[in-house]
Structure formats: C-alpha cells, structure tokens
Design a protein around this motif. Structure first.
Motif, PDB file in Angstrom:
ATOM      1  N   GLY A 199       3.725 -10.228  11.361  1.00  0.00           N
ATOM      2  CA  GLY A 199       3.529  -9.530  10.194  1.00  0.00           C
ATOM      3  C   GLY A 199       2.567  -9.893   8.878  1.00  0.00           C
ATOM      4  O   GLY A 199       1.350 -10.130   9.033  1.00  0.00           O
ATOM      5  N   TRP A 200       2.102  -9.068   7.949  1.00  0.00           N
ATOM      6  CA  TRP A 200       0.951  -8.372   7.426  1.00  0.00           C
ATOM      7  C   TRP A 200       1.436  -7.840   6.007  1.00  0.00           C
ATOM      8  O   TRP A 200       2.785  -6.783   5.984  1.00  0.00           O
ATOM      9  CB  TRP A 200      -0.193  -8.301   7.725  1.00  0.00           C
ATOM     10  N   ILE A 201       0.991  -7.625   4.803  1.00  0.00           N
ATOM     11  CA  ILE A 201       1.044  -6.716   3.782  1.00  0.00           C
ATOM     12  C   ILE A 201       0.380  -6.271   3.677  1.00  0.00           C
ATOM     13  O   ILE A 201      -1.354  -6.488   4.446  1.00  0.00           O
ATOM     14  CB  ILE A 201       2.316  -7.055   2.531  1.00  0.00           C
ATOM     15  N   ALA A 202       0.435  -5.146   2.852  1.00  0.00           N
ATOM     16  CA  ALA A 202      -1.163  -3.978   2.153  1.00  0.00           C
ATOM     17  C   ALA A 202      -0.483  -3.022   1.583  1.00  0.00           C
ATOM     18  O   ALA A 202       0.067  -2.969   1.651  1.00  0.00           O
ATOM     19  CB  ALA A 202      -1.914  -3.452   3.752  1.00  0.00           C
ATOM     20  N   TRP A 203      -1.698  -3.062   0.262  1.00  0.00           N
ATOM     21  CA  TRP A 203      -1.566  -2.146  -1.046  1.00  0.00           C
ATOM     22  C   TRP A 203      -2.775  -1.551  -0.682  1.00  0.00           C
ATOM     23  O   TRP A 203      -3.418  -1.357   0.179  1.00  0.00           O
ATOM     24  CB  TRP A 203      -1.867  -3.100  -2.273  1.00  0.00           C
ATOM     25  N   ARG A 204      -1.432  -0.032  -0.708  1.00  0.00           N
ATOM     26  CA  ARG A 204      -2.574   1.192  -0.872  1.00  0.00           C
ATOM     27  C   ARG A 204      -2.142   1.377  -2.800  1.00  0.00           C
ATOM     28  O   ARG A 204      -1.521   1.987  -2.821  1.00  0.00           O
ATOM     29  CB  ARG A 204      -1.443   2.103  -0.272  1.00  0.00           C
ATOM     30  N   GLY A 205      -3.895   1.928  -3.066  1.00  0.00           N
ATOM     31  CA  GLY A 205      -3.466   2.223  -4.131  1.00  0.00           C
ATOM     32  C   GLY A 205      -3.546   4.324  -3.941  1.00  0.00           C
ATOM     33  O   GLY A 205      -3.163   4.408  -5.243  1.00  0.00           O
ATOM     34  N   ASP A 206      -4.277   4.496  -3.290  1.00  0.00           N
ATOM     35  CA  ASP A 206      -3.384   5.883  -2.665  1.00  0.00           C
ATOM     36  C   ASP A 206      -2.930   6.605  -2.222  1.00  0.00           C
ATOM     37  O   ASP A 206      -2.313   6.006  -0.907  1.00  0.00           O
ATOM     38  CB  ASP A 206      -5.358   6.445  -1.712  1.00  0.00           C
ATOM     39  N   THR A 243       3.971  -3.883   7.174  1.00  0.00           N
ATOM     40  CA  THR A 243       3.426  -3.882   9.044  1.00  0.00           C
ATOM     41  C   THR A 243       3.858  -4.635   9.714  1.00  0.00           C
ATOM     42  O   THR A 243       3.951  -6.771   9.259  1.00  0.00           O
ATOM     43  CB  THR A 243       1.643  -3.803   9.008  1.00  0.00           C
ATOM     44  N   GLU A 244       3.521  -4.907  11.396  1.00  0.00           N
ATOM     45  CA  GLU A 244       4.176  -6.002  12.251  1.00  0.00           C
ATOM     46  C   GLU A 244       2.748  -5.964  13.430  1.00  0.00           C
ATOM     47  O   GLU A 244       3.549  -4.302  14.126  1.00  0.00           O
ATOM     48  CB  GLU A 244       5.648  -6.309  12.297  1.00  0.00           C
ATOM     49  N   ALA A 245       1.594  -5.934  13.824  1.00  0.00           N
ATOM     50  CA  ALA A 245       1.449  -5.865  15.046  1.00  0.00           C
ATOM     51  C   ALA A 245       2.380  -6.098  16.665  1.00  0.00           C
ATOM     52  O   ALA A 245       2.997  -7.146  16.037  1.00  0.00           O
ATOM     53  CB  ALA A 245      -0.333  -6.081  14.993  1.00  0.00           C
ATOM     54  N   GLY A 246       1.517  -6.147  17.604  1.00  0.00           N
ATOM     55  CA  GLY A 246       1.985  -6.356  18.983  1.00  0.00           C
ATOM     56  C   GLY A 246       3.571  -5.234  19.043  1.00  0.00           C
ATOM     57  O   GLY A 246       4.162  -4.814  17.948  1.00  0.00           O
TER      58      GLY A 246
END
Length: 292
Positions: free
Chosen positions: A76-83, A117-120
């Motif tokens: 798992g991971w996190i990502a910030w979206r400004g748009d 998110t989570e890959a795999g």
C-alpha cells in the motif's frame, strides 16, 4: 512495506497537506479494505482533519470526533493529487483503494485529494473508521514505540528476557512486543549490532545493550533521513540507504564480504556473515532444496 521511519515521514507530509483542512468526502473503492461498519464514510464530510499521528505502522487521521486509521500493509501507499482526477474511479478496478477529497477555500471548489493505493493481487491494505484508535485490534495489541523516551534499556531487556529462546529477528518484528519495526529495519538493526538474526532473544546484558543502541540509532537515523521528503521519494530513499536488506550478492559496506540471503515462504532476510555470524553462512532450506 512502510515501516516506522517511512510512516513517520508520511505523517509529516499529511500534516502539511491536509492538517486543519475540511474533508469533502471519503470514497472507498476496494470494499474489502474497509474493516469497520459502525461509522459510515459519508459522516466525515464537512469535518476538519484535526491531527495526523503514527501508531506503530498505522496512520491515524483524526477527523472531528472520529479516526480514519490506515494500515498500508506490504504494497500500500499514498499519493497526493493537487488537480482533480480526469476520470472517475470505479470500484474493484486498478490499485486505487480509497480517496479522501479535501474542500478548496471557495465553496464547492476542489482542494486536492489523497489517493490510497495498493499494488499487486494480494490485498492486505486495511482502513478503519472508529471513534477510538484502540478499537482497531492491531493498535490495541501494539507494544511500546522504540523511539519513545519510555523505551529504556531496562524495558527492552525485559522484552528480550520474556521472549526467551525465540530468534531475535522475529522478536524485533513482532508488533505486540515492539511497534513499527518490519523486515527491512530488523535486518539493518541486526547488522549494525553485528548480531545473527537467529540469536536467541534472552542474551547476555552486553549483547542486549549493543542491540538496544543499534536499534535506537538505526531508526533515528532513518527517521532523520526521511523527514521532510514527499511520499513519492520515500521508497527510493529507503532502498538506497539499506546496507544489507535487499542487497544479497553485493558487498557489505562495512567489511566487504558478500551479503547473503535466507528465503522464507513469504519473505527473506539479508545479513553479512563476516559481521554477524563469525563468517559462517546461515542455512537456507529453500536454497538447499533447489541444490539437491
């Protein structure tokens, strides 16, 4: 898997991104990831993110009177979206597990969103909506935080003595004994302590003191390196800083010996024979079976 230093850095980024801001909505796309039902995700709308904290490997977002707890598991991971996202996410498709959307300053405007998110294909990421973090079983079971002032040598020695003949590698990774250390940093700590991962936990006082110092210094240095880095850079920073973990076949940066690996069913460990085991390679049952 993000461990204590990376989760601490993620806390710092989340405080900068969403601390004090108002939630527009929480959308959960991987329904199996949400482990609670008492509080609905819609109840977070209009509330302020009052605090972001770390509990072991868990992220704790206090939103009004309740908490959004995130455990990123292995992939798992996190990502910030400004748009604003260009396309609407669909449940069950792709790596997106959940999205926390933040309101902009003007009414009805977009203020950014946090993608979880989570890959795999093996899905272990977990989300909890609770009134009290202690309602999350994994948090309720957590042992002491190894960077807390209360985590003294005496406290650590007591944990080791109670673990008895258990292998020290497993003791360091057991969250109910010590919170926040996983596979990677347990390898690094043991290398810094010049100690075999298979050494029994109930060890002489001098060995325990050397391990305690290695544990605290390894984690503190990793936290300092990661501090202030955005989430997108944390994985690379962690990988490049490792001395033995993930470096099987390479030269040990301390002595130049070849870093070795032991393979288990769902993980590996890496170590330096010259630094940690008196020059003797540890038995690798998986490799032994392949060579027969």
């Amino acid at each position: 898997m993000p461990e204590l230093p990376e989760v601490a850095a993620l806390v710092g980024e989340l405080r900068r991104r969403i601390g004090g801001r108002v939630v527009d909505r929480l959308d959960v796309f991987a329904f199996a990831a949400l482990k609670t039902v008492a509080i609905q995700s819609s109840e977070l709308s209009g509330r302020t993110v009052d605090e972001v904290e770390r509990r072991g490997k868990f992220l704790d977002l206090r939103v009004g009177a309740d908490h959004l707890i995130i455990h990123l598991a292995r992939a798992g991971w996190i990502a910030w979206r400004g748009d604003p996202p260009k396309t609407a996410a669909k449940p069950g498709r792709g790596p997106l597990a959940a999205r926390l959307t933040i309101r902009g300053e003007e009414e009805g405007s977009f203020g950014g969103c946090l993608d979880i998110t989570e890959a795999g294909t093996k899905k272990n990421l977990a989300l909890y909506l609770v009134g009290d973090p202690m309602d999350v079983p994994g948090i309720a079971r957590l042992g002491p935080d190894p960077l807390d002032d209360a985590f003294t040598f005496e406290a650590f020695a007591g944990i080791l003595a109670a673990a008895g003949r258990s292998q020290i590698k497993g003791v360091l990774r057991t969250q109910s004994l010590i919170a926040g250390i996983g596979n990677a940093y347990s390898d690094e700590i043991l290398h810094a302590a010049r100690m075999s991962p298979f050494k029994p936990a109930d060890m002489p006082r001098d060995d325990a003191l050397r391990l305690y110092d290695a544990l605290r210094s390894t984690l503190r240095e990793a936290v300092d390196r990661a501090e202030g880095l955005p989430a997108a850079e944390l994985k690379r920073e962690k990988k490049t800083a490792m001395r033995v973990h993930g470096r099987a076949g390479e030269s040990c940066p301390v002595c130049g010996d070849t870093v070795r690996q032991v393979i288990f069913a769902d993980s590996t460990l890496e170590y330096c024979p010259a630094c940690q085991t008196g020059g003797k390679p540890l038995a690798d049952r998986v490799l032994s079976r392949l060579l027969k």
